[in-house]
Design a protein around this motif. Sequence first.
Motif, PDB file in Angstrom:
ATOM      1  N   ILE A   1      38.432  46.113  52.194  1.00  0.00           N
ATOM      2  CA  ILE A   1      39.806  46.218  51.945  1.00  0.00           C
ATOM      3  C   ILE A   1      40.942  46.821  52.891  1.00  0.00           C
TER       4      ILE A   1
ATOM      5  N   ILE B   1      36.354  39.961  39.923  1.00  0.00           N
ATOM      6  CA  ILE B   1      36.541  40.818  41.041  1.00  0.00           C
ATOM      7  C   ILE B   1      37.761  41.645  40.508  1.00  0.00           C
TER       8      ILE B   1
ATOM      9  N   GLN C   1      37.186  45.526  40.348  1.00  0.00           N
ATOM     10  CA  GLN C   1      38.155  46.568  41.309  1.00  0.00           C
ATOM     11  C   GLN C   1      38.941  47.577  40.359  1.00  0.00           C
ATOM     12  N   GLU C   2      38.995  46.956  39.112  1.00  0.00           N
ATOM     13  CA  GLU C   2      39.699  48.063  38.049  1.00  0.00           C
ATOM     14  C   GLU C   2      38.627  48.998  37.244  1.00  0.00           C
TER      15      GLU C   2
ATOM     16  N   PRO D   1      31.319  46.598  43.897  1.00  0.00           N
ATOM     17  CA  PRO D   1      32.377  47.446  44.603  1.00  0.00           C
ATOM     18  C   PRO D   1      31.749  48.617  45.418  1.00  0.00           C
TER      19      PRO D   1
ATOM     20  N   TYR E   1      32.655  52.244  47.536  1.00  0.00           N
ATOM     21  CA  TYR E   1      33.382  53.333  47.299  1.00  0.00           C
ATOM     22  C   TYR E   1      32.962  54.338  48.501  1.00  0.00           C
TER      23      TYR E   1
ATOM     24  N   LEU F   1      37.895  53.161  46.324  1.00  0.00           N
ATOM     25  CA  LEU F   1      37.384  51.646  46.676  1.00  0.00           C
ATOM     26  C   LEU F   1      37.824  51.279  48.024  1.00  0.00           C
TER      27      LEU F   1
ATOM     28  N   PHE G   1      34.007  45.382  49.115  1.00  0.00           N
ATOM     29  CA  PHE G   1      33.043  44.792  48.122  1.00  0.00           C
ATOM     30  C   PHE G   1      31.883  44.231  48.945  1.00  0.00           C
TER      31      PHE G   1
END
Length: 615
Positions: A150, A195, A199-200, A227, A229, A234, A237
């Motif tokens: 990301i 996705i 993400q959420e 995901p 971390y 985050l 992925f």
Amino acid sequence: MLIGPRIQSTSYLIKQLPTLTVFIDREFKIMHASDKWLYTFGERSNTIFGQCLFKVFPELSIKWKSVLNECFEGKSNPMGVQIYEQNEQKKWYEWSNTCWFDENENIIGAIIQINDVTEALKNELELEKTKVQLKQQSEISKTGRWEYDIINDEITWCDITRSIHEVSQDYVPRLDTGIQFYKEGYSRNAISMAIFEAQEKGKPWSIKLQIITATGKEKWVLAAGKPLYEKRELVGFTGTFQDINEQVVANIETKKNEKLLRTLVDNLPLNVYVKDINSKKILVNKAECEHLGVKNEDELLGKDNFDIYDYETAKRFTEQDIKVMTSLVPILGEEVISTDKKGRQTTYLTSKIPLLDGQGSSTGLIGISLDITNIKQKEKELRNLIDVTSLQNKKLINFAHIVSHNLRSHTANFSMLLNFLQHEEDEEEKETILNMLNSASNNLLDTIENLNEVLAINTNINLKKKDVNLFDSILTVESNLKDFITENKGEIVNKIPQKQSLKVIPQYLESILINFITNGIKYKHPDRNPVLSLKLSSNEDYKILTVTDNGLGIDLNKYGNKLFGMYKTFHSHENARGIGLYVTKNQVEAMGGKIEVESEVGAGTTFKIFFNEKN
């Protein structure tokens, strides 16, 4: 004076070094070594000091001399990894060197340090082996890997992932273009939602979806991801991408074939089922469900013969199943009769075929049966109809013979009397002949009336059976024959239950009762008063009226085959005409029944009249 002790001190320190260390001069001679080095390589004495390193370790690569020479010139380089075997145990050691300076900073040799890298090499080899295996497994299962960073907005595909998408190996994917490969509609919406939820909510995914490759082919894939971390933030992925097109297409085709086969089986006009090795049903079609009176197959699956049929039927069917599965010989088109838990009987044409596995062993059986109960009933009815038709044909022929014989006799008698009358001149004789003609005419009328009565019985198909009270019918006939019975001092013993009914043609029943009662009294024994007894019994097919008298009896050995013939008499009674039993038999048979007789001369006769209430 100062140098000597200093060297001794230095040598003592070298011996205590915790690493495998050896000092060599510029001629590759061993000058010092740590105790650990001496212990590791099996050298505990000072005999190696002053010897050439390459003589002590002859297996060392000759190229290492050039590496050491460079070290003597001030260039330190790794020497490499060398295997050493001791006590049948192999170990790997990494050799490295550094310059050995004297107190004047002159290079007087090299310091060689040796590290045990056996475990590291083993781990590295195991890791490499694992990588190879993973690669092979990935290639076999057509599973690729992918990662998305990301922070740098970079997505990475492995070679297999690129191959699945049918793009070149230098193709640079992006997140948006990667999503565009998914087929528009459900697949693209599903991966986008996956996705978003990852993400959420940190939710991983594994979804069976369709993509459209770079060459325009549709493929089924299993897209999985989760995901990543760092410090609860985050950062990207990672996941896998598997080509499952062949499996999905094959599964779809299999399901299509299964549906086609199931549709075919369910719509066959046959009962079809499959049983396992324990004779329990694992598949049934609609016809089998309907026949056994269940709404769906779930009510039959897992059940055996004892859950469905009565004990004897279940035992017989189970023995049959075991025979098929053990002998591997099918049963084809065998007629069987089953009885269910409610006592309902069914006739089948059944076939049982063993199910075999790849090794030729039985895993169960396939059963196919056709309910022929109605066919068997129709067959029985047809056979009865043929029997009745045959009987009626015989009756017709017999009736034709009787008509021909009797009318011919009357015609001959008339012809003879008319001839006499024509040539007779005496008036008294003419009067006598006319009286004889009149008597002959009456006899002819009686004959025609009798023949008409028999003909009416055999041709009248419009008469319908009705429920008639048998007890009351006997009382009515007894009342009508009261004078005749009283005159002959007869007695009627009516043992019929008062509410007992029969399904008969009423006028036939009355005629039958009159004939048997009058005959029982008419042919009484001269030494005793006539007594008639009437009783009723039944079996599966008939209700049986038994009429027993104590009269003269009949010699059945002599007259048995003529007993019910037309104009057959067996006693010299003035009113015997030989028509009563013939008419009665025709009436009983017209109602689907029959008559049996037992008799003893001088003791009496018993007639059994079988009334068929079903037909």
